[in-house]
Design a protein around this motif. Sequence first.
Motif, PDB file in Angstrom:
ATOM      1  N   GLU A   1       0.838  -1.200   0.000  1.00  0.00           N
ATOM      2  CA  GLU A   1       0.000   0.000   0.000  1.00  0.00           C
ATOM      3  C   GLU A   1       0.870   1.246   0.000  1.00  0.00           C
ATOM      4  OE1 GLU A   1      -3.236   0.615  -0.090  1.00  0.00           O
ATOM      5  OE2 GLU A   1      -3.709  -1.505  -0.403  1.00  0.00           O
TER       6      GLU A   1
ATOM      7  N   GLY B   1       4.512   4.388   1.802  1.00  0.00           N
ATOM      8  CA  GLY B   1       3.642   3.589   2.650  1.00  0.00           C
ATOM      9  C   GLY B   1       4.439   2.649   3.528  1.00  0.00           C
ATOM     10  N   LEU B   2       5.489   2.033   2.946  1.00  0.00           N
ATOM     11  CA  LEU B   2       6.315   1.112   3.722  1.00  0.00           C
ATOM     12  C   LEU B   2       7.019   1.841   4.848  1.00  0.00           C
ATOM     13  CD1 LEU B   2       8.071  -1.300   1.237  1.00  0.00           C
ATOM     14  CD2 LEU B   2       6.304  -1.791   2.899  1.00  0.00           C
ATOM     15  N   ARG B   3       7.512   3.045   4.539  1.00  0.00           N
ATOM     16  CA  ARG B   3       8.194   3.832   5.580  1.00  0.00           C
ATOM     17  C   ARG B   3       7.229   4.137   6.723  1.00  0.00           C
ATOM     18  NH1 ARG B   3      10.693   7.429   1.248  1.00  0.00           N
ATOM     19  NH2 ARG B   3      12.538   6.251   0.713  1.00  0.00           N
TER      20      ARG B   3
ATOM     21  N   GLN C   1       4.633   2.453   7.583  1.00  0.00           N
ATOM     22  CA  GLN C   1       4.394   1.219   8.343  1.00  0.00           C
ATOM     23  C   GLN C   1       5.509   0.958   9.332  1.00  0.00           C
ATOM     24  OE1 GLN C   1       3.706  -2.300   6.073  1.00  0.00           O
ATOM     25  NE2 GLN C   1       1.994  -1.387   4.969  1.00  0.00           N
ATOM     26  N   LEU C   2       6.755   1.185   8.878  1.00  0.00           N
ATOM     27  CA  LEU C   2       7.918   0.930   9.731  1.00  0.00           C
ATOM     28  C   LEU C   2       7.890   1.848  10.951  1.00  0.00           C
ATOM     29  CD1 LEU C   2      10.572  -0.635   9.905  1.00  0.00           C
ATOM     30  CD2 LEU C   2      11.687   1.298   8.808  1.00  0.00           C
TER      31      LEU C   2
ATOM     32  N   HIS D   1       5.315   3.266  12.265  1.00  0.00           N
ATOM     33  CA  HIS D   1       4.200   2.858  13.101  1.00  0.00           C
ATOM     34  C   HIS D   1       4.596   1.666  13.970  1.00  0.00           C
ATOM     35  CE1 HIS D   1      -0.014   2.643  14.124  1.00  0.00           C
ATOM     36  NE2 HIS D   1       0.027   1.333  13.959  1.00  0.00           N
ATOM     37  N   MET D   2       5.307   0.711  13.308  1.00  0.00           N
ATOM     38  CA  MET D   2       5.708  -0.512  14.008  1.00  0.00           C
ATOM     39  C   MET D   2       6.680  -0.175  15.135  1.00  0.00           C
ATOM     40  SD  MET D   2       6.881  -3.848  11.984  1.00  0.00           S
ATOM     41  CE  MET D   2       8.609  -3.485  11.947  1.00  0.00           C
TER      42      MET D   2
END
Lengths: 98, 322
Positions: free
Chosen positions: B268, B273-275, B277-278, B280-281
């Motif tokens: 997504e 988006g991947l950044r 997510q990271l 957020h994680m």
Amino acid sequence: MITRFLTDIRVQFNPFSPSSKSARLFLSLLPPNARADGMKIESKMLPRNSKEPARLGIKFKDGKELNLEVDKMRITEVTEQVDRHSRILARQEELAGN
Amino acid sequence: MPPRIRLCPRALRVRKSQPPTPITRSYASLATATTPAPPINQTNQFVPQIQRYPPTQPPSHKPPETRKTQLHRQYQSLLRSSPLILLFQHNNILAVEWMSIRRELTAALRKVDAELAQNGQPSLADNIRLQVIQTGIFASALRVVEFFDPVKGTIAEQAEKEEERFTHGVSRRAHEIASNRKLKSGLEPLLSGPLAVVSFPTVSPQHLKAVLSILSPSPEFPAPKRKVNPDYHSLEVQGGLQKLMLLGARVEGKVFDMEGTKWVGSIEGGIDGLRAQLVHMLQGIGGSLASALEGASRSLYFTVESRRMDMEDKEKGDKKGE
């Protein structure tokens, strides 16, 4: 290859296996208007790590079914097998005078 | 008339002043681009090697003017410049069908570009192309790109051997390295039969998603609805798409099958988006670490507190019992 007498074709293969080459080549031998002329073609792609062998199922106009183990055959052998029955049908058609 | 072979062995021992070379008559049309060899009485000095080709055209293994060689070179540049390549098999697709598929593809990619342009991202639609390839030449070019490293070993080997080492992809050396059949790139079984590729200049999941939903629609990547895009459901496009099969993909040198390609397409929001997510994680990890450290003391508190309540109840019970 004589494709006039084929009505139904089912192919399944794993593109990442070298033995699925003849199954893929068989699909490329079908004429461009095959689907439009009412031939049913179902091709199923298997995932990369599946060990299932490539399979080809053919139905002819007279109802004969042919299941081939295409993973052990070369494409010339496949066309030979298919043409053997197609030629019989062609001759019958010719003798009937159509 | 001077002798044809001008042998003057004394010149090798005693260097004398060089006489002017006799002017020989020659036609301009016969003149070649190569440097003429120096006169024999100068050969005791260091002589630079004669270059027998123009510097911009180093010799190639196969005749360079043929279509095959040029396609080989072109495919190498395609493979080097596109990190994401989708491989399709095409079964007798008509020219009209190709044309309409390409039209739908560009339209869909333009739409994605317009969305991404709002975030200031560069447009890629014009550089994502669907092209039919010559399978054998593409396979060979892939081997050169994978296994031939033009820089590796050049200097060391050049010092050992007198001959010149070429670093271009159609050189004899590249051919010899790439023809080692023991090296496997993993894409070999796919490279047979009629093939077409879609090449992307960058790995962009949004564009990949658009391409997949047009060229191989599936439940994850639904095709545009008939109301939204009636052209897509025309006879030519649908007839062509039935004959187009997605085989796999090459993403940054790695081989992906259909599922893997879908996975890449389902990221997504692309790299941003991947950044997100990271980040957020990582935030989540901080929170859970704090609660884990807190947990021990809290549970102790609960134990003691419940014990106190329990004892109080017992005391009350004892009092009532009296």
